[in-house]
Design an enzyme around this catalytic site. Structure first.
Site, PDB file in Angstrom:
ATOM      1  N   GLN A 109       1.226  -1.078   0.121  1.00  0.00           N
ATOM      2  CA  GLN A 109      -0.127   0.033   0.008  1.00  0.00           C
ATOM      3  C   GLN A 109       0.927   1.111  -0.310  1.00  0.00           C
ATOM      4  O   GLN A 109       0.505   1.873  -0.587  1.00  0.00           O
ATOM      5  CB  GLN A 109      -1.438   0.121   1.421  1.00  0.00           C
ATOM      6  CG  GLN A 109      -2.423   1.324   1.060  1.00  0.00           C
ATOM      7  CD  GLN A 109      -3.052   0.805  -0.023  1.00  0.00           C
ATOM      8  OE1 GLN A 109      -2.978  -0.701  -0.582  1.00  0.00           O
ATOM      9  NE2 GLN A 109      -3.372   1.850  -0.603  1.00  0.00           N
ATOM     10  N   SER A 135      -6.111   0.863   4.588  1.00  0.00           N
ATOM     11  CA  SER A 135      -6.647   0.607   4.248  1.00  0.00           C
ATOM     12  C   SER A 135      -6.762  -0.698   4.703  1.00  0.00           C
ATOM     13  O   SER A 135      -6.512  -1.418   5.180  1.00  0.00           O
ATOM     14  CB  SER A 135      -5.439   0.143   2.526  1.00  0.00           C
ATOM     15  OG  SER A 135      -6.425  -0.889   1.954  1.00  0.00           O
ATOM     16  N   HIS A 137      -8.109  -3.218   2.628  1.00  0.00           N
ATOM     17  CA  HIS A 137      -7.596  -3.774   2.210  1.00  0.00           C
ATOM     18  C   HIS A 137      -6.172  -5.057   3.208  1.00  0.00           C
ATOM     19  O   HIS A 137      -5.938  -6.230   3.027  1.00  0.00           O
ATOM     20  CB  HIS A 137      -6.308  -3.716   0.655  1.00  0.00           C
ATOM     21  CG  HIS A 137      -8.065  -3.756  -0.314  1.00  0.00           C
ATOM     22  ND1 HIS A 137      -8.362  -4.523  -0.365  1.00  0.00           N
ATOM     23  CD2 HIS A 137      -8.264  -2.746  -0.312  1.00  0.00           C
ATOM     24  CE1 HIS A 137     -10.105  -4.037  -1.400  1.00  0.00           C
ATOM     25  NE2 HIS A 137      -8.772  -2.863  -1.945  1.00  0.00           N
ATOM     26  N   GLU A 193     -17.538   3.327  -3.914  1.00  0.00           N
ATOM     27  CA  GLU A 193     -17.400   2.365  -3.937  1.00  0.00           C
ATOM     28  C   GLU A 193     -17.698   1.004  -4.402  1.00  0.00           C
ATOM     29  O   GLU A 193     -18.053  -0.300  -3.793  1.00  0.00           O
ATOM     30  CB  GLU A 193     -15.403   1.492  -3.412  1.00  0.00           C
ATOM     31  CG  GLU A 193     -14.905   2.907  -3.517  1.00  0.00           C
ATOM     32  CD  GLU A 193     -13.783   2.563  -3.070  1.00  0.00           C
ATOM     33  OE1 GLU A 193     -13.197   1.018  -2.851  1.00  0.00           O
ATOM     34  OE2 GLU A 193     -12.545   2.681  -3.395  1.00  0.00           O
TER      35      GLU A 193
END
Length: 293
Positions: A109, A135, A137, A193
């Protein structure tokens, strides 16, 4: 994931503060039971990460990452199974989608953000990428999905496609949520998103849907309110048990005192009788008592 500007981060905190009172009133009574530590523990399914809430440790790496079948990307085991099934069922329903992105490490990232920062400048980089350590993720619980053909890939228009609409409707069945819904940038800190799904487990996903809130931040706020109430109730219960224990001990103490007092009186009486006998022992015979002085 696309991060909004620093101003949006401020708006996030303000929006949550203003809405907390009404959220508390609207909170359902059947929310899953959680611990306060679940909100910040990165291994928790409900760990909250956003522009104003960084991972701790910031370079956290999930322990049970597995490769999602049919891809080279990894997720935590439960999340991987959920995303795999979501994709399979979407395809069976006539929506050919695939996994685009999943777990990303802190260093990965950082590399991505630095690339965008050098290419577009910090302000724009923050609009299209998360800073490392912020993040979702990195949790190993978030995934980006989209059409296998690349149609509307990582664009808001995916939400209007048949596949996007199907994912939004059925994500909850797999313990997934659309993490950044449309029109909620001030709360989440990120643009809409429709391709970004987050695994929180079926129990929480269904409870969040039932609570009628739009964002994960609002759902966390409800859970925190309940956890606080549960803690207060538990403390009150403990205090009550302690009080009852003290009350039950009082009769026992009083009985012990009474027994001790009785024993003391008995010993005193016995000692007095002994003293009397000693006195009588040294008195003259009874017949001498008739003489006067």
């Amino acid at each position: 994931m696309r991060l909004k500007s620093t101003a949006a981060a401020t708006l996030t905190s303000v929006a949550l503060l203003l809405g907390s009172a009404s959220l508390a009133q609207a909170a359902p009574t059947d929310l899953p039971s959680v611990e306060q530590s679940d909100f910040s523990d990165p291994s928790s399914l409900i760990a909250l990460i956003n522009p104003t809430t960084q991972l701790s440790p910031e370079d956290y790496v999930p322990e049970n990452l597995v490769t999602v079948p049919g891809s080279s990307d990894k997720l935590r085991a439960d999340a991987a199974a959920a995303v795999e099934q979501l994709i399979a069922d979407a395809r069976a329903a006539g929506h050919p989608i695939k996994l685009i992105s999943a777990y990303r490490s802190y260093n990965r990232q950082a590399t991505l953000f630095a690339k965008y920062q050098n290419q577009y400048g910090t302000a724009y980089a923050e609009r299209i990428s998360a800073r490392p350590g912020t993040s979702e993720h990195q949790l190993g619980l978030a995934a980006d999905v989209g059409y296998s053909s690349g149609k509307c890939q990582l664009h808001a228009c995916f939400g209007d496609t048949a596949a996007g609409l199907w994912v939004a409707k059925h994500a909850v069945d797999y313990g997934l949520i659309i993490r950044y819904p449309e029109g909620e940038e001030a709360t989440t800190g990120y643009k809409y998103e429709p391709w970004h799904v987050r695994y929180i487990g079926t129990e929480h996903a269904q409870a969040m849907e039932a609570s009628k809130v739009s964002t994960f931040e609002e759902y966390i706020d409800l859970l925190k309110g309940q956890a606080k109430e549960d803690t207060s109730a538990e403390d009150a219960e403990k205090a009550g048990k302690k009080s009852e224990s003290s009350k039950s001990a009082e009769p026992k103490k009083e009985k012990a005192k009474q027994e001790e007092s009785t024993t003391t009186r008995q010993k005193s009486s016995e000692n007095s009788s002994i003293d009397d006998l000693l006195v009588l022992r040294f008195l003259p015979p009874f017949r001498d008592w008739s003489f006067g002085f």
